[in-house]
Design an enzyme around this catalytic site. Sequence first.
Site: not given
Length: 430
Positions: A228, A402-404, A406
Amino acid sequence: MPTPIKMPALSPTMEEGTLAKWLVKPGDKVEAGDIMAEIETDKATMEFEAVDEGTIASIAVEEGTEGVKVGTVIAMLAEEGEDLDEAAAAAPADGEDKAEEAREEKVEQEEKRTEAPAPSPAAAPAAKKSDEGGRIKVSPLARRIAEEKGLDLSTIRGSGPNGRIVKADVEDAKPGAAPAKEAAAPAPAPAKPAAQGGDLDAPYEAQKLNNVRKVIARRLTEAKQTIPHIYLTVDVRLDALLKLRSELNKSLEADGIKLSVNDLLIKAQARALQRVPLCNVSFQGDELHQYTREDISVAVAAPSGLITPIIRDAGRKGLAQISTEMKELAGKARDGKLQPHEFQGGTASLSNLGMFGTKQFDAVINPPQAMILAVGAGEQRPHVIDGALGIATVMSATGSFDHRAIDGADGAQFMQAFQQLVENPMGLVV
């Protein structure tokens, strides 16, 4: 005792490769460390060194052969005093078969590009004689298997391009078997001319993907499907950085070093990761790996495709060292001579398209990394300077995160730190 030379695994992800070029021939003597061949891996073209000394007895896989599996016997090496013919005869048959299969597959792919599509297997007729000399179209490997099994090739339907008999057609066939009675089938639609391209119906030239391009396609598809992405963009004034670069280059001229803007941006990214270590991470399933060293992967356009050589520990290296390493790595990348340790790894990436005039873009994360910084061209823009509107050299920089791994706030802090370091660049030389 003769020694089989096998296709090596030149990178952790390599399962097969292309034997691009042989640098030795049967009868040549080699010693440990001698370069015997150039092999195209899933990353780059690399040199293959001899491990033992001896004389090349035979070459089992011809240069240019694609899809050679790791572990396939590609040559035989005779020890001192051994008969070369006997050593050549000791080559395992399966190695020859694998090489022949790879060559056969290459021929089939070439034929598919230039010939009309073959009818479906259910409607395919038994192999017919070609127009040239009344011969049946059959691959060398399939012909050899048929002879060993006593098969009549005229009774076998070919599933290859234009009815060509291939290995799969003869493996399960039994001697004396007659072709099944054919059901009437409608005539296939006329094939489009070879230069007409599928659904687009436009002229085209088919180009086979090299190993590097295949890996790029696979990894970027994986990245966009599984990671994501969140994108954060800042505008950065470059005037102070450009002035510092000019001054540094004058002082380094006697040493033959000329810093590029990209060299300073590599350092700025590494220093920003030091200030915001929560962005120097990677998502690893149930774990988050936070790194204590800033290894910057720098995108370089090479003839075979994009590759990312690494400036390791960039946060602690001086600008001159970064510049020297980057020039050397970029040259090796364009020549396809990078070694695995020079492009495998990295904790974050930098992609710079400013030299092409690109103003701003969003880059795709290079897994398993969790961020990539995309920088565009510096250009003269209206900008507020000390509370007044003026003209400044401004560059847009976009971080893909990477929103998982950061959070948006942490990504924003990194972009702010990067902006401050570029606009106040003395922090890059201390």
